[in-house]
Design a protein around this motif. Structure first.
Motif, mmCIF file in Angstrom:
data_model
loop_
_atom_site.group_PDB
_atom_site.id
_atom_site.type_symbol
_atom_site.label_atom_id
_atom_site.label_comp_id
_atom_site.label_asym_id
_atom_site.label_seq_id
_atom_site.Cartn_x
_atom_site.Cartn_y
_atom_site.Cartn_z
ATOM 1 N N ASN A 83 0.805 -1.079 0.194
ATOM 2 C CA ASN A 83 0.068 -0.021 -0.113
ATOM 3 C C ASN A 83 0.620 1.213 0.112
ATOM 4 N N ALA A 84 0.519 2.026 -0.903
ATOM 5 C CA ALA A 84 1.247 3.513 -1.185
ATOM 6 C C ALA A 84 0.537 4.412 0.154
ATOM 7 N N PRO A 85 1.327 5.231 0.642
ATOM 8 C CA PRO A 85 0.977 6.177 1.654
ATOM 9 C C PRO A 85 -0.043 7.046 1.070
ATOM 10 N N ASP A 86 -1.116 7.496 1.725
ATOM 11 C CA ASP A 86 -2.215 8.427 1.449
ATOM 12 C C ASP A 86 -1.778 9.712 2.268
ATOM 13 N N ALA A 87 -2.261 10.747 1.805
ATOM 14 C CA ALA A 87 -1.786 12.150 2.590
ATOM 15 C C ALA A 87 -2.403 12.056 3.946
ATOM 16 N N LEU A 88 -3.398 11.531 4.478
ATOM 17 C CA LEU A 88 -3.819 11.511 5.795
ATOM 18 C C LEU A 88 -3.231 10.435 6.602
ATOM 19 N N ASP A 89 -2.320 9.484 6.160
ATOM 20 C CA ASP A 89 -1.743 8.481 6.832
ATOM 21 C C ASP A 89 -0.880 9.159 7.860
ATOM 22 N N ARG A 90 -1.199 9.132 9.255
ATOM 23 C CA ARG A 90 -0.541 9.897 10.454
ATOM 24 C C ARG A 90 0.883 9.155 10.335
ATOM 25 N N ASP A 91 1.060 7.882 10.266
ATOM 26 C CA ASP A 91 2.451 7.198 10.437
ATOM 27 C C ASP A 91 3.291 7.486 9.213
ATOM 28 N N ARG A 92 2.948 8.243 8.468
ATOM 29 C CA ARG A 92 3.937 8.249 6.968
ATOM 30 C C ARG A 92 4.363 9.646 7.082
ATOM 31 N N ARG A 93 5.811 9.740 6.835
ATOM 32 C CA ARG A 93 6.307 11.295 6.445
ATOM 33 C C ARG A 93 6.239 12.084 5.340
ATOM 34 N N TRP A 94 6.335 13.055 5.410
ATOM 35 C CA TRP A 94 6.119 13.912 4.119
ATOM 36 C C TRP A 94 6.861 13.644 2.863
ATOM 37 N N GLY A 95 7.947 13.219 2.937
ATOM 38 C CA GLY A 95 8.955 12.567 1.926
ATOM 39 C C GLY A 95 8.219 11.281 1.127
ATOM 40 N N GLU A 96 7.667 10.594 2.039
ATOM 41 C CA GLU A 96 7.027 9.342 1.403
ATOM 42 C C GLU A 96 5.603 9.970 0.645
#
Length: 102
Positions: A45-58
């Motif tokens: 799964n690719a990160p979504d803009a609202l994924d709390r645990d993902r960094r901006w870069g990802e």
């Protein structure tokens, strides 16, 4: 006169075909993006803009890759569809855009 009438009606007739092609292209682009992301990051799964645990870069990397894939696939599908219509009818399916300013 009949040729001009045919040309005037073709853009309207192309709209449902163009919609179907766009929908198909979007589906293909989504699949291509999923496979690309899995190759790049080894994640399903690719990160979504609202994924709390993902960094901006990802998030921004995923969005940039997804946008590039969608744009390329959409352009390829739209162009192939228009060329197919032109080959079968002898007429380009959309009206010409005006060049420059009047």
């Amino acid at each position: 006169m009949a040729k001009k009438s045919k040309k005037a009606k073709l853009p309207m007739a192309y709209k449902p075909i163009g919609f179907a092609l766009s929908w198909t292209g979007g589906t293909l682009a989504g699949l291509a993006f999923q496979k690309t992301w899995k190759v790049i990051r080894h994640e399903d799964n690719a990160p979504d803009a609202l994924d709390r645990d993902r960094r901006w870069g990802e998030i921004l990397l995923a969005a940039a890759i997804q946008g590039a894939i969608f744009a390329a696939v959409r352009s390829a599908v739209d162009r192939a569809g228009a060329k197919a219509i032109e080959r079968s009818t002898g007429t380009w399916p959309v009206t010409e855009k005006k060049k420059g300013r009047d």
